[in-house]
Design an enzyme around this catalytic site. Sequence first.
Site, mmCIF file in Angstrom:
data_model
loop_
_atom_site.group_PDB
_atom_site.id
_atom_site.type_symbol
_atom_site.label_atom_id
_atom_site.label_comp_id
_atom_site.label_asym_id
_atom_site.label_seq_id
_atom_site.Cartn_x
_atom_site.Cartn_y
_atom_site.Cartn_z
ATOM 1 N N ARG A 226 0.826 -1.220 0.000
ATOM 2 C CA ARG A 226 0.000 0.000 0.000
ATOM 3 C C ARG A 226 0.856 1.264 0.000
ATOM 4 O O ARG A 226 0.481 2.274 0.600
ATOM 5 C CB ARG A 226 -0.957 0.029 1.196
ATOM 6 C CG ARG A 226 -2.043 -1.023 1.149
ATOM 7 C CD ARG A 226 -3.114 -0.738 2.199
ATOM 8 N NE ARG A 226 -3.956 -1.905 2.421
ATOM 9 C CZ ARG A 226 -4.393 -2.299 3.604
ATOM 10 N NH1 ARG A 226 -4.071 -1.617 4.696
ATOM 11 N NH2 ARG A 226 -5.166 -3.352 3.713
ATOM 12 N N ARG B 270 -7.597 11.272 -5.735
ATOM 13 C CA ARG B 270 -8.752 10.396 -5.621
ATOM 14 C C ARG B 270 -10.028 11.135 -5.199
ATOM 15 O O ARG B 270 -11.104 10.540 -5.196
ATOM 16 C CB ARG B 270 -8.449 9.297 -4.591
ATOM 17 C CG ARG B 270 -7.452 8.257 -5.063
ATOM 18 C CD ARG B 270 -8.145 7.072 -5.717
ATOM 19 N NE ARG B 270 -9.107 6.471 -4.816
ATOM 20 C CZ ARG B 270 -10.411 6.570 -4.930
ATOM 21 N NH1 ARG B 270 -10.943 7.247 -5.931
ATOM 22 N NH2 ARG B 270 -11.223 5.992 -4.057
ATOM 23 N N ASP C 208 -6.600 -3.459 -7.314
ATOM 24 C CA ASP C 208 -7.240 -4.073 -6.154
ATOM 25 C C ASP C 208 -7.452 -5.554 -6.428
ATOM 26 O O ASP C 208 -7.681 -5.955 -7.579
ATOM 27 C CB ASP C 208 -8.590 -3.409 -5.861
ATOM 28 C CG ASP C 208 -9.122 -3.785 -4.485
ATOM 29 O OD1 ASP C 208 -8.724 -3.129 -3.498
ATOM 30 O OD2 ASP C 208 -9.910 -4.736 -4.386
ATOM 31 N N TYR D 59 -14.125 -13.139 0.501
ATOM 32 C CA TYR D 59 -14.812 -11.876 0.219
ATOM 33 C C TYR D 59 -16.134 -12.123 -0.515
ATOM 34 O O TYR D 59 -17.159 -11.488 -0.223
ATOM 35 C CB TYR D 59 -13.926 -10.977 -0.640
ATOM 36 C CG TYR D 59 -12.990 -10.098 0.142
ATOM 37 C CD1 TYR D 59 -13.467 -9.067 0.945
ATOM 38 C CD2 TYR D 59 -11.610 -10.282 0.064
ATOM 39 C CE1 TYR D 59 -12.601 -8.244 1.653
ATOM 40 C CE2 TYR D 59 -10.733 -9.459 0.765
ATOM 41 C CZ TYR D 59 -11.238 -8.451 1.562
ATOM 42 O OH TYR D 59 -10.375 -7.636 2.262
ATOM 43 N N ARG E 4 -3.623 6.176 0.943
ATOM 44 C CA ARG E 4 -4.252 7.378 1.492
ATOM 45 C C ARG E 4 -3.384 8.146 2.478
ATOM 46 O O ARG E 4 -3.725 9.263 2.865
ATOM 47 C CB ARG E 4 -5.578 6.994 2.155
ATOM 48 C CG ARG E 4 -6.683 6.646 1.168
ATOM 49 C CD ARG E 4 -7.925 6.182 1.887
ATOM 50 N NE ARG E 4 -7.752 4.854 2.465
ATOM 51 C CZ ARG E 4 -8.610 4.288 3.312
ATOM 52 N NH1 ARG E 4 -9.690 4.949 3.709
ATOM 53 N NH2 ARG E 4 -8.386 3.069 3.767
#
Length: 431
Positions: free
Chosen positions: A102, A115, A151, A229, A106
């Site tokens: 990552r 974004r 992703d 998921y 963010r």
Amino acid sequence: MQEPLKKKLNPAFLFHSRHVSCPRWPRPEKSVLPGPEEAHSNCQSCYQGCLLVTLLRGLFYSFPMTMSNHILPKDFPELKNDTFLRAARGEEIEHVPVWCMRQAGRYLPEFRESRAGKDFFETCRSPEACCELTLQPLRRFPFDAAIIFSDILVIPQALGMDVQMVPGKGPTFPEPLKEPGDLQTLRSKVDVPAELGYVFKAITITRHRLEGKVPLIGFSGAPWTLMAYMIEGGGSTTHSKAKRWLYRHPEASHQLLKQLTDVIVEYLVGQVAAGAQALQVFESHAGCLGPVEFYEFALPYLRDISKRVKKCLKASGLEEVPMIVFAKDGHYALEALSQSHYEVVGLDWTIEPQSARARTEGKVSLQGNMDPCALYAPKERISEIVKKMLEGFGTRGYIANLGHGLYPDMDPESVGAFVEAVHTHSRQLLK
């Protein structure tokens, strides 16, 4: 496009130029390229080669003819820093390479600005946006590798599932799989270049715009993690719905895991054809399985992926790339993972470096494993933690990383301190 140039860039021509032959394929001097269905059905003797041409076909025809040649998966800039690749193969290095899971995230203000107001998966489907987000951390920090921004849940989307990124909640499946009969709602055959070609484009564009600065890593989620998921409908602390399938519907579970594996293999090979120089497979939910379930429902598919990807790359004339497996909280399977045909085993922070070295017996390079929360410490403390970590792992066959991804509230300066400490201390150890 002029005909000679079109023929030169035709994936069928590129394929034959790699010395893989098949009498049922068009000759190199022809520019007619079969579709995916014909490629898979007409040539059982060189399936891997057909797979490559199918993937290249998706890359070639998805680029507008008016675009310049630099976005094609060829003639990439010469690599200037191969430290990461050498470490992955256990070769000599001048310093320990470092990157962060990552690292495009963010915690960077420029990432948040890029974004702002945009749907997450729309961003993932924009090659230009993914390229920019991948490059952002490289402008700040001297990382030794880049990882493409994407992703793991693009694969369930390719299978026909609706996946949304809900602010404050995370990935959400409005209609998760509930019973084995729901498997019929998934696409039985996925046209990987058509469904995931945007990732291939992003890799190709990014590989060129990196200008050889560092290698580019491609990745995928592992079958069990994706299955969890798809059944849970999002994140979970217990994964009880997905584990219920393993105990109540083992045959359907294997059916889904195999279907995911087939797509993942083609997806990873396509990433290499597009320009990826290494691959990582994320088994993020290994920790919710016990050893018995992991060895039945996770490990066999991890091994199948590595073996099939390598076989396909070899048969297709593509250069073999280092593969990394990261099974978070899967410390109980470390010995088995080190024998699963990956060059590198990624580690979370719950494993002692010396123990990991002893248990893997030098069979693989290791990657990891500083606790991400250590980045909340003062810079001096970060340096001390890094020094101890390097002393534990040693400098040969080692890639420094965190034991998990960076968190959104982390200070970029702390990330810079981590990278600097790895480079500084490892150079001292290598003197």
